[in-house]
Design a protein around this motif. Sequence first.
Motif, mmCIF file in Angstrom:
data_model
loop_
_atom_site.group_PDB
_atom_site.id
_atom_site.type_symbol
_atom_site.label_atom_id
_atom_site.label_comp_id
_atom_site.label_asym_id
_atom_site.label_seq_id
_atom_site.Cartn_x
_atom_site.Cartn_y
_atom_site.Cartn_z
ATOM 1 N N GLN A 38 0.813 -1.211 0.000
ATOM 2 C CA GLN A 38 0.000 0.000 0.000
ATOM 3 C C GLN A 38 0.852 1.269 0.000
ATOM 4 O O GLN A 38 0.423 2.305 -0.499
ATOM 5 N N HIS A 63 -4.469 2.352 -3.041
ATOM 6 C CA HIS A 63 -5.406 1.235 -2.907
ATOM 7 C C HIS A 63 -6.242 1.275 -4.177
ATOM 8 O O HIS A 63 -7.080 2.160 -4.341
ATOM 9 N N SER A 138 -8.244 -6.326 3.291
ATOM 10 C CA SER A 138 -7.122 -5.930 2.445
ATOM 11 C C SER A 138 -5.936 -5.490 3.309
ATOM 12 O O SER A 138 -4.782 -5.727 2.944
#
Length: 156
Positions: A38, A63, A138
């Motif tokens: 990320q 993202h 995630s």
Amino acid sequence: MDNDIRPLLEESIEIAASPASVWALVSDVRRMPDWSPQVTSTRLRAGFETVELGAQFTNRNIHGELEWTTRAEVVRFTPEQELAFRVEDNWAIWSFALAASDTGTVLTQRRELPAGLSDISKELTDGFLGGQDAFTESQLAGMRETLEAIKAAAEG
């Protein structure tokens, strides 16, 4: 809109390397883009030369199609034991904790929310990041990927 925000996310990995070797990798937040799926950029803020207690930095994050910047400060820094930083924008505390093991080091990454999650972060997560449950999953996957990358570097 899902408001089930988990106050603690945690993942651990066993690394066949000494705590000193693992610390050399995780103690410099500027290396986060090397590990995290990320984080694309980490820079110390003006006036800070080294990563230590109180150091402030910015992260550039992605993202999917979204990109954003966060500001953070190192809140715990104990060599070969723990590095933690608090993200000003969402109040999350991210940390790496190291513990010696029979085969090297157990490295644990945590995301804690002792003060909860900021309203703006809740709104952005619900509106643009798929909701709390999806973004939490995630983040957990990203934590596993981060730990695997650190393990590969430490053992490589």
